[in-house]
Design a protein around this motif. Sequence first.
Motif, PDB file in Angstrom:
ATOM      1  N   ARG A   1       0.973  -1.217  -0.051  1.00 25.70           N
ATOM      2  CA  ARG A   1       0.062   0.017   0.088  1.00 25.70           C
ATOM      3  C   ARG A   1       1.050   1.188  -0.011  1.00 25.70           C
ATOM      4  N   GLU A   2       0.362   2.444  -0.466  1.00 28.20           N
ATOM      5  CA  GLU A   2       1.115   3.405  -0.620  1.00 28.20           C
ATOM      6  C   GLU A   2       0.384   4.612   0.404  1.00 28.20           C
ATOM      7  N   GLU A   3       1.316   5.545   0.856  1.00 30.19           N
ATOM      8  CA  GLU A   3       0.702   6.747   1.621  1.00 30.19           C
ATOM      9  C   GLU A   3       1.400   7.884   1.231  1.00 30.19           C
ATOM     10  N   LYS A   4       0.790   9.021   0.848  1.00 25.97           N
ATOM     11  CA  LYS A   4       1.131  10.309   0.444  1.00 25.97           C
ATOM     12  C   LYS A   4       1.079  11.406   1.642  1.00 25.97           C
ATOM     13  N   LEU A   5       2.074  12.287   1.648  1.00 28.72           N
ATOM     14  CA  LEU A   5       2.110  13.070   2.491  1.00 28.72           C
ATOM     15  C   LEU A   5       2.748  14.296   1.925  1.00 28.72           C
TER      16      LEU A   5
END
Length: 340
Positions: free
Chosen positions: A276-280
């Motif tokens: 999974r990916e998380e963007k900040l």
Amino acid sequence: MTTFVRWGILSTAQIAQDELLPAYMDAANAEVTAIASSNPKVKDMALKFSIPKVYESYDELLKDPDIDAVYIPLPNALHSHWVKRAAEKGKHVLCEKPAALTAGEAEEMIEVCKKNSVLFMEAFMYQFHPQHQRVKEIIASGEIGELKIMKSSLSFYLEDKAGNIRVKPELGGGSLYDVGCYCIHSIRNVLSAEPSRVYASMKKNPDSQVDMSVVGVLDFDNGVTALFDAAMDRTRIDYYEIIGTKGSIRVPNAFVPHFNNGEALIVINAEDGKYREEKLIGHQYVLQVEYFSRCVLEGKIPNYMIENTIQNLNVIEACFESIERKTFVNISSSHSKITR
């Protein structure tokens, strides 16, 4: 009550032009009121960034009673002298990395700052991006299991070497000081631990004898091993990765996410192949300026960052010692006495 810090900039360094001056313009609690340099283009810079005062010498700027703090982006070997001079004139100091060439030199600088009741911080801007705190949270959650390995890599290709301060040994040039310091700092920062021993090797420029690339191994007493590589002679690479017993975390833009307008991506891989990916999003130079300005306004001492400065240089010194001795070197709390 004062709501912003009045800043002075020492020199027309490229990083000041490209990153810090735009960041000061966007910061909510900081304002650049003066810049100093003997470089003729300083007046054009002042006009471009709406800086009201221009001085021809650093000493003139430091005498200005209307300046609260200074940013020092000078060559590494000049940091110690000008940090001390600024502190003696009562100016708080944000100094580019590495703050000094040795841990002992950094300790002296910090002592002068303390003696003159001014704050000091080393400008490792990357750590202010929210992606790194999020990585720590994921690790603490146990999602990737027990930590085993961390890898950190930062490189770029230095095209114009002639006359560049990065290849001048007398100015503190070299890949370990220039980019390797980020790799080491990120390892210590993300793992929240200090290595007990280090092994490193490097390749040098045949003309200047400055290191153009360096690789290293950091061993931790908790069983984690970290690997890093840094270079000024190959394509841009910018990432770190943490590998555990149940998965891994990869941060593909660990140090310069501003190339993507401050957007950073964290990729979490599970043991079964799912990810999974998380963007900040965070503008790390602005966040850095605002943090230190807030410290100045509130009289808050960034203690852990001062300790970080000294410990990072301890590891860097151990790397140099390992290179000379061609073996693993134990890292003590005191800096190495090796002469380079």
